[in-house]
Design an enzyme around this catalytic site. Sequence first.
Site, PDB file in Angstrom:
ATOM      1  N   THR A  52       0.860  -1.194   0.000  1.00 39.71           N
ATOM      2  CA  THR A  52       0.000   0.000   0.000  1.00 39.71           C
ATOM      3  C   THR A  52       0.893   1.239   0.000  1.00 39.71           C
ATOM      4  O   THR A  52       1.977   1.227   0.593  1.00 39.71           O
ATOM      5  CB  THR A  52      -0.936   0.067   1.228  1.00 39.71           C
ATOM      6  OG1 THR A  52      -0.150   0.351   2.395  1.00 39.71           O
ATOM      7  CG2 THR A  52      -1.682  -1.243   1.413  1.00 39.71           C
ATOM      8  N   GLU A  53       0.431   2.296  -0.640  1.00 43.99           N
ATOM      9  CA  GLU A  53       1.297   3.469  -0.812  1.00 43.99           C
ATOM     10  C   GLU A  53       1.680   4.104   0.526  1.00 43.99           C
ATOM     11  O   GLU A  53       2.719   4.748   0.631  1.00 43.99           O
ATOM     12  CB  GLU A  53       0.629   4.501  -1.737  1.00 43.99           C
ATOM     13  CG  GLU A  53      -0.656   5.084  -1.176  1.00 43.99           C
ATOM     14  CD  GLU A  53      -1.335   6.038  -2.151  1.00 43.99           C
ATOM     15  OE1 GLU A  53      -0.955   6.065  -3.325  1.00 43.99           O
ATOM     16  OE2 GLU A  53      -2.247   6.760  -1.729  1.00 43.99           O
TER      17      GLU A  53
END
Lengths: 223, 235
Positions: A52-53
């Site tokens: 996930t960013e």
Amino acid sequence: MLPALDDELVRHRIAKRIALDLEDQAVVNLGIGIPTLVSDYLPSDRHIILQTENGVIGAGPIPEKPDLRFIGAGGRPLSLVPGSSIVASDFSFGLIRGGHLDATVLGTLEVDEEGSLANWWIPGKLVPGMGGAMDLVTGAKNVYVATTHLDKKGRPKLVKKCTLPLTGVGVVTTIVTEFCVVRRQGGKMTLCEIAPEVSVEELLANTGMTLSVSPELRTMLGI
Amino acid sequence: MKKTIPRPVISAEKAVSFIRDGMSVMVGGFNYGGIPYTLVDALAESGTKDLYLIANDTAYANDEHPEGIGHGKLVVNGQVRKVTASHVGLNRETGRLFNEGRLDLELVPQGTFVERIRCGGFGLGGFLSPTGVGTIYEEGKQTLEISGKKYILELPLRADVALIRAYKADTWGNLVYIGTNRNFNPLMATAADFVIAEVDEIVEPGELDPDCIVTPGILVDALVLKGDGYYASRT
């Protein structure tokens, strides 16, 4: 006219098809919307690592009791799979830009013949911003666009040339809609799979970009 | 201001009194996670205005929360003149004020945003990024070609004050984080003249494993204990 399919069926069909494309040991970032659903269809015989960013490597499904200190893109609560790690945003985007992601899956407003996409700004109207999308499409080895074939007004989202501000230039490797899988092969957008509800002629008539038809054209997998 | 040991543990109100009209303020957080809620709530209460907000996003303002959540409140209150962020789509006021020409908005790709802060904190004059090349984002920016590939020259970002969120601190100001609350917070701790950390708990020096400390206390000026607000107590 393309046949009208149920909205949920469309979303899940696209997500499932993309999941089938992901390889064992792939590190993958999923955007919000349809891309998020890809995690529901990861093939059980492959070990796929979701990134996930905001810094998780090894994200798992929404837990029974969400802890708001563990979230992913779009603020969706997540669990951590055994073996996961968490890094700060500089490191997360270092991984993204640095080519350590095998694939990123994201939605779009437009995607064009050159593999450019536009999904962050409608001038004068919506200003959501690019978030992490520009970095993701720049750095990931494979860029999957997950999108409905037509927009809400019935216009093709696969266009000849994007008219909205671009997110990335010539970066898209694969487009999956409810009716087809299009891959960029030898610089040409190529129709590789088609849904059983439509003919090639119908599909091309409802697609703005020019598509080469693969000699190995087959029925869309996962249906 | 000279640092003291132990680091002062002060109220949120006292902490934000260091922020004056016109200052630049970094606020940690991604979406609703890792925001120093107690501090930004106090800043919203203070009425300090003309702020330059540097944050990944402008948190929330929507039908359910028209008053805003987190630093989203600062935008709703009209306390902000300029925003640098990567995403503002969850705060309807940011977009509205920008479209009406009442807010200066600089949108930056998220990876570029955090790396600019890293440069600001680590003494670098900038960096070269491939992100955004060929898009409207490139316009007006200097570009360079290195080994046949084009890059955008990105410049450092710093602020007068950083409001960050950590999990535990010791009295020297060393910080550890929990989960995805970490996000931009450790970077912002390096890139502001005055750094205030909101934490769950403050422990004695030696209680935090030095190998696990993410932010060394030399970067932190003051500590604030988290309040009991809805999000402050849950994140």
